[in-house]
Scaffold this active site. Structure first.
Site, PDB file in Angstrom:
ATOM      1  CD  GLU A 336      -1.406  -0.200   3.663  1.00  0.00           C
ATOM      2  OE1 GLU A 336      -2.467  -0.806   3.425  1.00  0.00           O
ATOM      3  OE2 GLU A 336      -1.152   0.329   4.756  1.00  0.00           O
ATOM      4  CB  CYS A 337       0.873   4.331   0.292  1.00  0.00           C
ATOM      5  SG  CYS A 337       1.040   6.116   0.004  1.00  0.00           S
ATOM      6  CB  ALA A 338       5.716   3.571   0.785  1.00  0.00           C
TER       7      ALA A 338
END
Length: 450
Positions: A336-338
């Site tokens: 998720e995200c990074a």
């Protein structure tokens, strides 16, 4: 007690973190909490309290889990300090849902209002009076004045607040020495500046100890009535047996290793995630994509959470052995995200793992907000048509090749296939424990996604 403020930037983190550390220095066992989806403040809270900082977010986990999660985190402690988010009554959209006030009412906890007294004196009382009377279900038990300029300034503020009937529990002078460095998404995480962060927390503890009435604050905290109901416990596969959807993901004998990314580039994560993975039957092993050249022995699944890979893109790209191992990994990956950025083909022109067909780049635009997402396909964590509540917080963008994994009102995002779940959505797995159970179950047979 809940540490709140009229708005962001008033000094909540200064007071909350300093108070946690000052109370711990007195020999008290302090339970640190944060309202909302913030990852950075809990890192400083953990340094201050000596135990994991935990988030309380009714949107991400549901109202019914806020008190049980609080009790889980506060077990065995003498006092709990809950730092609020934004202004006291600021919630999702134009509502008070998931606001600091909402969480304070769910916990039946008194509120300490941190007021930035700079450039005002008597008007402080009007501000506090408005916040104290706005919602009769919210009990403002006292005020901490921040950025007080002089003895005379403090005297004027105290006099006005005495007339308003709200006790002053502290007055903090302006002190640039306690400032914490920031960058594009807020404070620099404590994990990236460990030595400096420890020193900063020590300074905050000393500042709060000399500026606030700790005994009065403890009396206020003790005025909170006991919370009824059970504490949260991470469910095991056996606890969900009998539910048709979950029965298919119940764990087989043996304990697979779930490798969780850590280190300076991947600092975002909720404490309950590792607890859920262990309850689902896994061993959790942390690896650092900046330094480790191979995954932990026996890795059966990978979790890559949030953080700041854009700051370390060159270093991540330079660790080619690990990137290649992640690219060829046969088991399930949840990112998720990074983590999404790390799995892309490239980030700001630097070569990444290439498991997600897309290119990521830094932008000047902040994307921020809660999302009510619908999964469009099956992946290690998702099932087609399933709803998941998440949160976005980034200044990057990904250009994907292919169809998105999630859609929501006004947006869509992510990439999913039988081996990868990757998107910008930050998910609090305590609100959906099936995610941990699915990941652990599929890690036992990487070639077959259940």
């Amino acid at each position: 007690m809940v540490i709140a403020a009229p708005s962001s930037g008033c000094g909540k983190t200064t007071v909350a973190t300093g108070l946690m550390a000052a109370l711990r220095a007195r020999g008290l066992r302090v339970s640190p909490h944060k309202v909302g989806p913030d990852y950075i403040d809990p890192g400083y809270h953990a340094l201050a309290a000596g135990r994991p900082g935990r988030n309380l977010d009714p949107w991400l986990v549901g109202e019914e889990l806020v008190a049980p999660l609080f009790l889980h985190g506060a077990a065995g402690c003498d006092v709990a300090v809950v730092e609020g988010v934004m202004g006291l009554f600021d919630g999702r959209g134009d509502t008070g849902f998931a606001s600091t006030a909402h969480v304070a009412t769910l916990l039946d906890a008194p509120v300490v209002l941190v007021v930035d007294a700079a450039r005002q004196s008597r008007s402080v009382a009007a501000v506090v009076h408005g916040f104290a009377t706005f919602d009769p279900d919210v009990r403002v038990g006292g005020v901490v004045l921040n950025r007080v300029g002089s003895d005379r300034h403090e005297e004027l503020c105290r006099s006005a607040l005495a007339a308003a009937g709200v006790p002053v529990l502290g007055a903090i002078r302006r002190d640039d020495a306690v400032a914490t460095p920031s960058r594009h998404l807020g404070l620099v995480p404590a994990a990236e500046r460990r030595t400096e962060a420890v020193a900063a927390v020590d300074r905050l503890a000393a500042l709060v100890a000399r500026s606030c009435d700790l005994d009065a604050l403890l009396r206020l905290a003790r005025s909170a009535p006991p919370l009824g109901g059970p504490s949260w416990t991470p469910p095991t596969p056996a606890a969900t047996r009998g539910r048709p959807e979950e029965a298919a993901t119940s764990a087989a004998p043996g304990r697979p290793v779930v490798a969780v990314a850590g280190g300076a580039a991947f600092t975002f994560g909720y404490a309950e995630q590792a607890e859920l993975l262990r309850a689902a039957g896994a061993e959790v092993a942390v690896f650092d994509p900046l330094r480790d050249t191979r995954l932990p022995d026996g890795t059966g699944a990978i979790v890559i959470g949030g953080g700041f890979p854009e700051v370390y893109a060159a270093e991540l790209a330079a660790n080619e052995p690990l990137r290649q191992q992640v690219a060829a990994f046969p088991g399930p990956i949840a990112a998720e995200c990074a983590g999404l950025l790390y799995l892309c083909d490239e980030l700001d022109g630097q070569r990444m793992c290439g498991r997600v067909p897309g290119r990521a780049r830094m932008t000047s635009r902040l994307t921020l907000g809660y999302r009510d997402a619908v999964a469009l396909r099956r992946s290690p964590l998702t099932r087609t048509g399933e709803r998941l509540r998440g949160h976005e917080f980034h200044r990057t963008a990904v250009t994907y090749a292919g169809e998105p994994l999630f859609r929501w009102d006004g947006g869509h995002d992510g990439y999913g296939d039988p081996g990868v779940t990757a998107s910008y959505l930050h998910l609090h797995w305590a609100g959906a424990p099936r995610l941990a159970q699915r990941l652990v179950s599929s890690s036992r047979s990487p070639s077959v996604l259940r």
